[in-house]
Scaffold this motif. Structure first.
Motif, PDB file in Angstrom:
ATOM      1  N   TRP A  24      17.714 -24.733   7.354  1.00  0.00           N
ATOM      2  CA  TRP A  24      16.891 -25.462   6.355  1.00  0.00           C
ATOM      3  C   TRP A  24      17.426 -25.311   4.955  1.00  0.00           C
ATOM      4  O   TRP A  24      17.240 -26.150   3.946  1.00  0.00           O
ATOM      5  CB  TRP A  24      15.375 -25.044   6.659  1.00  0.00           C
ATOM      6  CG  TRP A  24      15.186 -23.566   6.230  1.00  0.00           C
ATOM      7  CD1 TRP A  24      15.065 -22.492   7.336  1.00  0.00           C
ATOM      8  CD2 TRP A  24      14.883 -22.934   5.151  1.00  0.00           C
ATOM      9  NE1 TRP A  24      14.931 -21.410   6.469  1.00  0.00           N
ATOM     10  CE2 TRP A  24      14.647 -21.477   5.281  1.00  0.00           C
ATOM     11  CE3 TRP A  24      14.606 -23.224   3.615  1.00  0.00           C
ATOM     12  CZ2 TRP A  24      14.147 -20.740   4.393  1.00  0.00           C
ATOM     13  CZ3 TRP A  24      14.293 -22.490   2.596  1.00  0.00           C
ATOM     14  CH2 TRP A  24      14.185 -21.135   3.130  1.00  0.00           C
ATOM     15  N   GLN A  25      18.168 -24.217   4.507  1.00  0.00           N
ATOM     16  CA  GLN A  25      18.590 -23.929   3.324  1.00  0.00           C
ATOM     17  C   GLN A  25      19.712 -24.706   2.821  1.00  0.00           C
ATOM     18  O   GLN A  25      19.946 -24.817   1.656  1.00  0.00           O
ATOM     19  CB  GLN A  25      19.122 -22.414   2.972  1.00  0.00           C
ATOM     20  CG  GLN A  25      17.867 -21.465   3.335  1.00  0.00           C
ATOM     21  CD  GLN A  25      18.285 -20.115   2.902  1.00  0.00           C
ATOM     22  OE1 GLN A  25      19.288 -19.760   2.603  1.00  0.00           O
ATOM     23  NE2 GLN A  25      17.280 -19.234   2.931  1.00  0.00           N
ATOM     24  N   THR A  26      20.159 -25.791   3.788  1.00  0.00           N
ATOM     25  CA  THR A  26      21.178 -26.563   3.516  1.00  0.00           C
ATOM     26  C   THR A  26      20.895 -27.872   3.316  1.00  0.00           C
ATOM     27  O   THR A  26      21.904 -28.802   2.989  1.00  0.00           O
ATOM     28  CB  THR A  26      22.441 -26.606   4.744  1.00  0.00           C
ATOM     29  OG1 THR A  26      21.747 -27.117   6.024  1.00  0.00           O
ATOM     30  CG2 THR A  26      22.873 -25.045   4.877  1.00  0.00           C
ATOM     31  N   LYS A  27      19.493 -28.251   3.541  1.00  0.00           N
ATOM     32  CA  LYS A  27      18.939 -29.572   3.323  1.00  0.00           C
ATOM     33  C   LYS A  27      18.175 -29.741   2.126  1.00  0.00           C
ATOM     34  O   LYS A  27      17.499 -28.660   1.711  1.00  0.00           O
ATOM     35  CB  LYS A  27      18.421 -29.886   4.783  1.00  0.00           C
ATOM     36  CG  LYS A  27      19.412 -29.941   5.656  1.00  0.00           C
ATOM     37  CD  LYS A  27      18.756 -30.134   7.134  1.00  0.00           C
ATOM     38  CE  LYS A  27      19.435 -30.009   8.328  1.00  0.00           C
ATOM     39  NZ  LYS A  27      18.743 -29.948   9.683  1.00  0.00           N
TER      40      LYS A  27
ATOM     41  N   GLU B 279      23.406 -24.749  -0.714  1.00  0.00           N
ATOM     42  CA  GLU B 279      25.032 -25.063  -0.569  1.00  0.00           C
ATOM     43  C   GLU B 279      25.411 -26.006  -1.205  1.00  0.00           C
ATOM     44  O   GLU B 279      26.472 -26.020  -1.876  1.00  0.00           O
ATOM     45  CB  GLU B 279      25.489 -25.103   0.981  1.00  0.00           C
ATOM     46  CG  GLU B 279      24.490 -23.930   1.792  1.00  0.00           C
ATOM     47  CD  GLU B 279      25.526 -22.972   2.330  1.00  0.00           C
ATOM     48  OE1 GLU B 279      26.601 -23.397   2.935  1.00  0.00           O
ATOM     49  OE2 GLU B 279      25.324 -21.787   2.166  1.00  0.00           O
ATOM     50  N   ASN B 280      24.855 -27.240  -1.380  1.00  0.00           N
ATOM     51  CA  ASN B 280      25.262 -28.419  -1.908  1.00  0.00           C
ATOM     52  C   ASN B 280      24.331 -28.907  -2.879  1.00  0.00           C
ATOM     53  O   ASN B 280      23.663 -30.082  -2.575  1.00  0.00           O
ATOM     54  CB  ASN B 280      25.502 -29.399  -0.885  1.00  0.00           C
ATOM     55  CG  ASN B 280      26.877 -29.067  -0.054  1.00  0.00           C
ATOM     56  OD1 ASN B 280      27.745 -28.854  -0.559  1.00  0.00           O
ATOM     57  ND2 ASN B 280      26.426 -28.925   1.348  1.00  0.00           N
ATOM     58  N   PRO B 281      23.926 -28.320  -3.895  1.00  0.00           N
ATOM     59  CA  PRO B 281      22.992 -28.868  -4.869  1.00  0.00           C
ATOM     60  C   PRO B 281      23.236 -30.540  -5.505  1.00  0.00           C
ATOM     61  O   PRO B 281      24.614 -30.664  -5.487  1.00  0.00           O
ATOM     62  CB  PRO B 281      22.990 -27.973  -6.078  1.00  0.00           C
ATOM     63  CG  PRO B 281      24.025 -27.103  -5.889  1.00  0.00           C
ATOM     64  CD  PRO B 281      24.584 -27.051  -4.333  1.00  0.00           C
ATOM     65  N   GLN B 282      22.246 -31.038  -5.671  1.00  0.00           N
ATOM     66  CA  GLN B 282      22.509 -32.441  -5.733  1.00  0.00           C
ATOM     67  C   GLN B 282      22.990 -32.580  -7.378  1.00  0.00           C
ATOM     68  O   GLN B 282      22.323 -31.698  -8.088  1.00  0.00           O
ATOM     69  CB  GLN B 282      20.986 -33.119  -5.746  1.00  0.00           C
ATOM     70  CG  GLN B 282      20.694 -33.749  -4.270  1.00  0.00           C
ATOM     71  CD  GLN B 282      19.249 -34.555  -4.503  1.00  0.00           C
ATOM     72  OE1 GLN B 282      19.188 -35.418  -5.110  1.00  0.00           O
ATOM     73  NE2 GLN B 282      18.441 -33.507  -3.809  1.00  0.00           N
TER      74      GLN B 282
ATOM     75  N   PHE C 204      14.294 -27.518  -5.133  1.00  0.00           N
ATOM     76  CA  PHE C 204      13.903 -26.325  -5.423  1.00  0.00           C
ATOM     77  C   PHE C 204      15.202 -25.700  -6.462  1.00  0.00           C
ATOM     78  O   PHE C 204      16.308 -25.685  -6.213  1.00  0.00           O
ATOM     79  CB  PHE C 204      13.910 -25.201  -4.273  1.00  0.00           C
ATOM     80  CG  PHE C 204      12.502 -25.465  -3.523  1.00  0.00           C
ATOM     81  CD1 PHE C 204      11.523 -24.491  -3.797  1.00  0.00           C
ATOM     82  CD2 PHE C 204      12.293 -26.467  -2.730  1.00  0.00           C
ATOM     83  CE1 PHE C 204      10.164 -24.660  -3.314  1.00  0.00           C
ATOM     84  CE2 PHE C 204      10.977 -26.816  -2.297  1.00  0.00           C
ATOM     85  CZ  PHE C 204       9.932 -25.945  -2.464  1.00  0.00           C
ATOM     86  N   THR C 205      14.565 -24.934  -7.332  1.00  0.00           N
ATOM     87  CA  THR C 205      15.570 -24.421  -8.616  1.00  0.00           C
ATOM     88  C   THR C 205      15.527 -23.093  -8.806  1.00  0.00           C
ATOM     89  O   THR C 205      16.522 -22.438  -9.417  1.00  0.00           O
ATOM     90  CB  THR C 205      15.331 -25.217  -9.799  1.00  0.00           C
ATOM     91  OG1 THR C 205      13.803 -24.833 -10.075  1.00  0.00           O
ATOM     92  CG2 THR C 205      15.550 -26.663  -9.947  1.00  0.00           C
ATOM     93  N   LYS C 206      14.719 -22.313  -8.092  1.00  0.00           N
ATOM     94  CA  LYS C 206      14.553 -20.846  -8.145  1.00  0.00           C
ATOM     95  C   LYS C 206      13.757 -20.526  -6.796  1.00  0.00           C
ATOM     96  O   LYS C 206      12.652 -20.915  -6.589  1.00  0.00           O
ATOM     97  CB  LYS C 206      13.840 -20.515  -9.591  1.00  0.00           C
ATOM     98  CG  LYS C 206      13.627 -19.003  -9.493  1.00  0.00           C
ATOM     99  CD  LYS C 206      12.904 -18.607 -10.944  1.00  0.00           C
ATOM    100  CE  LYS C 206      12.739 -17.220 -10.877  1.00  0.00           C
ATOM    101  NZ  LYS C 206      11.562 -16.936 -12.130  1.00  0.00           N
ATOM    102  N   GLY C 207      14.242 -19.468  -6.154  1.00  0.00           N
ATOM    103  CA  GLY C 207      13.512 -18.500  -5.474  1.00  0.00           C
ATOM    104  C   GLY C 207      13.365 -19.082  -3.881  1.00  0.00           C
ATOM    105  O   GLY C 207      12.288 -18.680  -3.275  1.00  0.00           O
TER     106      GLY C 207
END
Ligand SMILES: [Zn+2]
Ligand SMILES: [Zn+2]
Length: 176
Positions: free
Chosen positions: A12-15, A21-24, A80-83
């Motif tokens: 879930w952390q990659t989407k 991993e791949n921030p827009q 999500f930008t933090k945490g």
């Protein structure tokens, strides 16, 4: 010494909307939001597609409130930008805390509810948003009430009221 591959991030952390991993690139933060303690922050790049008040019994119990206020976004409109490591999840249907969708998304530290994450949509709770001058924009006003049949309070606001799901239950008259 061979130390083995680094541990992979949970899927879930990659989407969207997590994406560590791949921030827009060039994500426009039209709105920003945070939990009560500030450990978690996220942003929305556009207005919600729809906004609802849900008066169902599950929302009342889980939120400790007379009804739930949810703003529906595409997952790609949220970032999500933090945490994200401070997030906790809860699936109200089976009790899972393992990010099984649909899932509640909360801060692990202060337990502020942030959103209902569906399989395709992200239903953010406007109560987490930091609106300019503290004023709720028109785009966040509810278009309708759902599960109004189990309400604990009347909301005579002129918006359509459905006994259960919208389109799947009868519309109820407004009462005061
Ligand atoms: Zn928090
Ligand atoms: Zn509900």
């Amino acid at each position: 010494m061979h130390e083995g591959p680094p541990r992979a991030a949970p899927d879930w952390q990659t989407k969207s909307p997590y994406q560590i991993e791949n921030p827009q690139k060039g994500f426009d933060k039209k709105y920003t939001a945070a939990c009560h303690c500030g450990a978690v922050e996220f942003a929305a790049s556009e207005d919600p597609l729809d906004v609802k008040y849900c008066h169902c019994k599950v929302c009342q119990r889980v939120h400790g409130a007379p009804f739930q206020w949810a703003a529906i976004f595409r997952k790609t409109s949220i970032l999500f930008t933090k945490g994200i490591e401070q997030l906790e999840f809860y699936n109200t249907a089976n009790g899972s805390k393992d990010h099984q969708l649909p899932s509640k998304v909360l801060c692990k530290e202060c337990h502020s509810p942030l959103a209902d994450e569906g399989r395709n949509m992200f239903l953010a709770f406007p109560t987490a948003f930091r609106f300019e001058h503290g004023k709720v924009p028109a785009a966040f006003r509810p278009s309708c009430h759902i599960f109004y049949g189990s309400r604990v309070v009347d909301i005579p606001d002129g918006a359509p009221k459905f006994e259960g799901m919208k389109g799947d239950s009868k519309e109820l008259p407004e009462t005061r």
